[in-house]
Design a protein around this motif. Structure first.
Motif, PDB file in Angstrom:
ATOM      1  N   LEU A  37       0.709  -1.251  -0.169  1.00  0.00           N
ATOM      2  CA  LEU A  37      -0.113   0.058   0.003  1.00  0.00           C
ATOM      3  C   LEU A  37       0.936   1.309   0.028  1.00  0.00           C
ATOM      4  N   MET A  38       1.988   1.275   0.375  1.00  0.00           N
ATOM      5  CA  MET A  38       3.031   2.374   0.472  1.00  0.00           C
ATOM      6  C   MET A  38       3.297   2.679  -0.776  1.00  0.00           C
ATOM      7  N   THR A  39       3.301   1.739  -1.808  1.00  0.00           N
ATOM      8  CA  THR A  39       3.809   2.035  -3.140  1.00  0.00           C
ATOM      9  C   THR A  39       2.637   2.135  -4.143  1.00  0.00           C
ATOM     10  N   ARG A  40       1.543   1.660  -3.721  1.00  0.00           N
ATOM     11  CA  ARG A  40       0.518   1.385  -4.633  1.00  0.00           C
ATOM     12  C   ARG A  40      -0.895   1.842  -3.793  1.00  0.00           C
ATOM     13  N   PRO A  41      -0.868   3.323  -3.373  1.00  0.00           N
ATOM     14  CA  PRO A  41      -1.851   3.576  -2.370  1.00  0.00           C
ATOM     15  C   PRO A  41      -3.454   3.886  -2.784  1.00  0.00           C
ATOM     16  N   ILE A  42      -3.515   3.567  -4.233  1.00  0.00           N
ATOM     17  CA  ILE A  42      -5.037   3.515  -4.741  1.00  0.00           C
ATOM     18  C   ILE A  42      -5.331   2.133  -4.820  1.00  0.00           C
ATOM     19  N   VAL A  43      -6.433   1.476  -4.212  1.00  0.00           N
ATOM     20  CA  VAL A  43      -6.766   0.486  -4.104  1.00  0.00           C
ATOM     21  C   VAL A  43      -7.953   0.014  -4.820  1.00  0.00           C
ATOM     22  N   ALA A  44      -7.917  -1.018  -5.990  1.00  0.00           N
ATOM     23  CA  ALA A  44      -8.858  -1.387  -6.768  1.00  0.00           C
ATOM     24  C   ALA A  44      -9.851  -2.113  -5.935  1.00  0.00           C
ATOM     25  N   ILE A  45     -11.210  -1.623  -5.707  1.00  0.00           N
ATOM     26  CA  ILE A  45     -11.949  -2.831  -5.063  1.00  0.00           C
ATOM     27  C   ILE A  45     -12.963  -3.548  -5.967  1.00  0.00           C
ATOM     28  N   SER A  46     -12.834  -3.068  -7.235  1.00  0.00           N
ATOM     29  CA  SER A  46     -13.664  -3.647  -8.403  1.00  0.00           C
ATOM     30  C   SER A  46     -12.790  -3.093  -9.744  1.00  0.00           C
ATOM     31  N   GLU A  47     -13.497  -3.748 -10.745  1.00  0.00           N
ATOM     32  CA  GLU A  47     -12.635  -3.405 -11.925  1.00  0.00           C
ATOM     33  C   GLU A  47     -12.662  -1.974 -12.494  1.00  0.00           C
ATOM     34  N   SER A  48     -13.954  -1.435 -11.952  1.00  0.00           N
ATOM     35  CA  SER A  48     -14.073  -0.017 -12.140  1.00  0.00           C
ATOM     36  C   SER A  48     -14.027   0.997 -11.106  1.00  0.00           C
ATOM     37  N   ASN A  49     -14.132   0.663  -9.770  1.00  0.00           N
ATOM     38  CA  ASN A  49     -14.051   1.483  -8.622  1.00  0.00           C
ATOM     39  C   ASN A  49     -12.655   1.393  -7.831  1.00  0.00           C
ATOM     40  N   LEU A  50     -12.302   2.666  -7.572  1.00  0.00           N
ATOM     41  CA  LEU A  50     -10.937   2.611  -6.974  1.00  0.00           C
ATOM     42  C   LEU A  50     -11.180   3.417  -5.495  1.00  0.00           C
ATOM     43  N   LEU A  51     -10.271   3.186  -4.288  1.00  0.00           N
ATOM     44  CA  LEU A  51     -10.544   3.543  -2.944  1.00  0.00           C
ATOM     45  C   LEU A  51      -9.130   4.195  -2.693  1.00  0.00           C
ATOM     46  N   TYR A  52      -9.115   5.438  -2.228  1.00  0.00           N
ATOM     47  CA  TYR A  52      -7.872   5.873  -1.598  1.00  0.00           C
ATOM     48  C   TYR A  52      -8.325   7.108  -0.826  1.00  0.00           C
ATOM     49  N   ALA A  53      -6.953   7.371   0.120  1.00  0.00           N
ATOM     50  CA  ALA A  53      -7.065   8.293   0.887  1.00  0.00           C
ATOM     51  C   ALA A  53      -6.188   9.499   0.408  1.00  0.00           C
ATOM     52  N   PRO A  54      -6.608  10.730   0.073  1.00  0.00           N
ATOM     53  CA  PRO A  54      -5.766  11.511  -0.594  1.00  0.00           C
ATOM     54  C   PRO A  54      -4.300  11.977   0.228  1.00  0.00           C
ATOM     55  N   GLY A  55      -4.509  12.018   1.529  1.00  0.00           N
ATOM     56  CA  GLY A  55      -3.496  12.249   2.309  1.00  0.00           C
ATOM     57  C   GLY A  55      -2.546  11.086   2.388  1.00  0.00           C
ATOM     58  N   PHE A  56      -2.928  10.054   2.325  1.00  0.00           N
ATOM     59  CA  PHE A  56      -1.928   8.990   2.161  1.00  0.00           C
ATOM     60  C   PHE A  56      -1.282   8.848   0.924  1.00  0.00           C
ATOM     61  N   CYS A  57      -2.065   9.269  -0.235  1.00  0.00           N
ATOM     62  CA  CYS A  57      -1.467   9.149  -1.474  1.00  0.00           C
ATOM     63  C   CYS A  57      -0.253  10.285  -1.661  1.00  0.00           C
ATOM     64  N   GLU A  58      -0.285  11.330  -0.960  1.00  0.00           N
ATOM     65  CA  GLU A  58       0.924  12.374  -1.032  1.00  0.00           C
ATOM     66  C   GLU A  58       1.948  11.631  -0.347  1.00  0.00           C
ATOM     67  N   ASP A  59       1.738  10.954   1.056  1.00  0.00           N
ATOM     68  CA  ASP A  59       2.947  10.297   1.506  1.00  0.00           C
ATOM     69  C   ASP A  59       3.645   9.221   0.723  1.00  0.00           C
ATOM     70  N   SER A  60       2.608   8.552  -0.107  1.00  0.00           N
ATOM     71  CA  SER A  60       3.077   7.641  -0.924  1.00  0.00           C
ATOM     72  C   SER A  60       3.879   8.020  -1.981  1.00  0.00           C
ATOM     73  N   PHE A  61       3.296   8.890  -2.810  1.00  0.00           N
ATOM     74  CA  PHE A  61       4.038   9.511  -3.988  1.00  0.00           C
ATOM     75  C   PHE A  61       5.542  10.228  -3.705  1.00  0.00           C
ATOM     76  N   ARG A  62       5.633  10.605  -2.517  1.00  0.00           N
ATOM     77  CA  ARG A  62       6.850  11.261  -1.915  1.00  0.00           C
ATOM     78  C   ARG A  62       7.636  10.264  -1.413  1.00  0.00           C
ATOM     79  N   HIS A  63       7.138   9.028  -1.054  1.00  0.00           N
ATOM     80  CA  HIS A  63       7.998   7.922  -0.737  1.00  0.00           C
ATOM     81  C   HIS A  63       8.773   7.420  -2.046  1.00  0.00           C
ATOM     82  N   VAL A  64       7.873   7.023  -3.086  1.00  0.00           N
ATOM     83  CA  VAL A  64       8.429   6.425  -4.066  1.00  0.00           C
ATOM     84  C   VAL A  64       9.471   7.490  -4.609  1.00  0.00           C
ATOM     85  N   VAL A  65       9.393   8.578  -5.048  1.00  0.00           N
ATOM     86  CA  VAL A  65      10.063   9.423  -5.593  1.00  0.00           C
ATOM     87  C   VAL A  65      11.490   9.404  -4.822  1.00  0.00           C
ATOM     88  N   MET A  66      11.518   9.554  -3.523  1.00  0.00           N
ATOM     89  CA  MET A  66      12.500   9.838  -2.742  1.00  0.00           C
ATOM     90  C   MET A  66      13.370   8.351  -2.767  1.00  0.00           C
TER      91      MET A  66
END
Length: 327
Positions: free
Chosen positions: A114-143
Motif C-alpha cells: 500500500l505504501m507504493t500503490r496507495p490507490i486500491v482497486a475494489i472492483s474492475e471499475s471502482n478505486l478507493l484511496y485516501a488523498p493524504g496517504f497518496c501524497e505520502d506514498s508518492f513522496r516515498h516512491v520518488v525519494m
C-alpha cells in the motif's frame, strides 16, 4: 504586516532532481516526479470538495478529473498502471514481472504494498484511496528512487536501473572518501580505489579495487568499505549476513582474494607506499553498525565508520598486531 512574499521562484523538478533522474522516472512510471506530486494535490482538493477523508471513485471519473486539470492520457495511464493495487486470484501468489518478495508482508520496499500503490482497486471499475496517504506514498516512491534505495530489479526499464546503479556507485565513492578522511585525519597516508591491475595482479587471482589503502610507519590497512542500509527485519538481517560471510561468490569474497594476493606479493605495494611493509590488516568498514559486527566469525576485522575513528584516535599505535608480510 509581518508577512513578506518571497521574490524567489520555486525550482523546477530538473533543478531539484536532475534531468537524468526525471527522464528515468518518467520512463519507468509514465509521469514525472513533479506531475505526480500535482496529482496528490488535485486528489486532496477534490476530497475537500466532497468533504471526504477516504474517497471511492470510478476509474473513468478519476481520469476525467485529471484530464480536466491538464494531465494527458499517458500520465493518467502511468498513474493507474503503477500506483493502483489490483486484486489477485490468490493473495499469496503473483504473476510475472512480480516476485514473492514484492508481496511478502514481512519485507520493506515491496512493489505490491500500500505504501507504493496507495490507490486500491475494489472492483474492475471502482478505486478507493485516501488523498493524504497518496501524497505520502508518492513522496516515498520518488525519494526512494532518487536516493537509490530500491533494488534495480524493482524496475522494468533500463533507464531507471542505470540511474540506481550510478547513484549507488556515487554513494559508495562518497563513503570511501569519508573513510579515507578518517585515516588522513589520524595521520595516515591514503590512496582511494587502488586497482589490482595497477598492482600487476593476475585477473584469475584478484580483480577490482582496494577501496581504501592506508599506510603509516610500515603498517598497512586494506579496507573494503560498504555504505549499507539498516537491516530492519529478521529477513534483512539474514540476507545481509549471507552476503558477507567471505564465502565464494559473496560480497566479501573478492576483497579476501585481493588481501590474499597482496599479502603474498607485498612488493606490489612498494610502488605506492615506498617503505618497508612490516604489518598488515584488512578491514571491512561499514557506514553504521550492522549485523556482521555480531557474527564473530568473519575473516576480516569489522568497524563502523565511527568505531574506526575511535580506534585510530585512541590508539597510540593503531596497528598493535598483524600479519607480517615477510618483506
Amino acid at each position: 504586516q509581518y508577512f513578506e512574499v518571497s521574490n524567489r521562484g520555486t525550482k523546477t523538478e530538473h533543478e531539484v532532481f536532475g534531468e537524468v533522474f526525471v527522464n528515468a522516472f518518467r520512463t519507468e512510471f509514465g509521469i514525472s516526479p513533479a506531475r505526480l506530486g500535482e496529482i496528490g494535490v488535485i486528489l486532496t482538493e477534490d476530497a475537500i470538495t466532497h468533504k471526504a477523508i477516504v474517497v471511492e471513485r470510478n476509474r473513468k471519473d478519476i481520469g476525467e478529473l485529471l484530464v480536466a486539470n491538464g494531465f494527458d492520457e499517458n500520465e493518467v495511464t502511468g498513474l493507474l498502471e503503477n500506483f493502483v493495487l489490483c486484486p489477485r486470484p490468490n493473495w499469496d501468489s503473483v504473476s510475472p514481472p512480480f516476485r514473492g518478495k514484492d508481496w511478502w508482508p514481512w519485507r520493506y520496499r515491496r512493489r505490491l504494498s500500500l505504501m507504493t500503490r496507495p490507490i486500491v482497486a475494489i472492483s474492475e471499475s471502482n478505486l478507493l484511496y485516501a488523498p493524504g496517504f497518496c501524497e505520502d506514498s508518492f513522496r516515498h516512491v520518488v525519494m526512494e528512487c532518487y536516493t537509490g534505495a530500491f533494488e534495480t530489479e524493482y524496475f522494468g526499464f533500463r533507464a531507471m536501473k542505470e540511474y540506481i546503479g550510478r547513484e549507488n556507485a556515487r554513494r559508495g565513492l562518497a563513503f570511501n572518501k569519508a573513510v579515507a578522511k578518517i585515516f588522513e585525519d589520524a595521520g595516515w597516508k591514503i590512496r582511494l580505489e587502488v586497482a589490482m591491475r595497477e598492482l600487476k595482479a593476475p585477473e584469475n587471482l584478484a580483480t577490482g579495487d582496494i577501496d581504501v589503502l592506508a599506510w603509516k610507519d610500515g603498517s598497512v590497512c586494506l579496507c573494503e568499505c560498504k555504505e549499507l542500509l539498516f537491516a530492519r527485519t529478521i529477513t534483512e538481517v539474514s540476507e545481509q549476513l549471507k552476503r558477507f560471510r567471505g564465502k565464494k561468490g559473496d560480497d566479501l569474497s573478492k576483497h579476501l582474494k585481493r588481501v590474499d594476493w597482496v599479502s603474498s606479493n607485498p612488493e606490489s605495494l612498494r610502488c605506492i607506499i615506498g617503505d618497508q611493509i612490516t604489518k598488515f590488516r584488512s578491514f571491512l568498514v561499514t557506514s553504521k553498525v550492522v549485523p556482521m559486527h555480531f557474527a564473530g566469525s568473519l575473516p576480516v576485522e569489522m568497524f563502523s565508520a565511527d568505531q574506526l575513528a575511535d580506534e585510530l584516535r585512541t590508539s597510540a599505535v593503531p596497528i598493535v598486531s598483524g600479519r607480517s608480510l615477510g618483506c
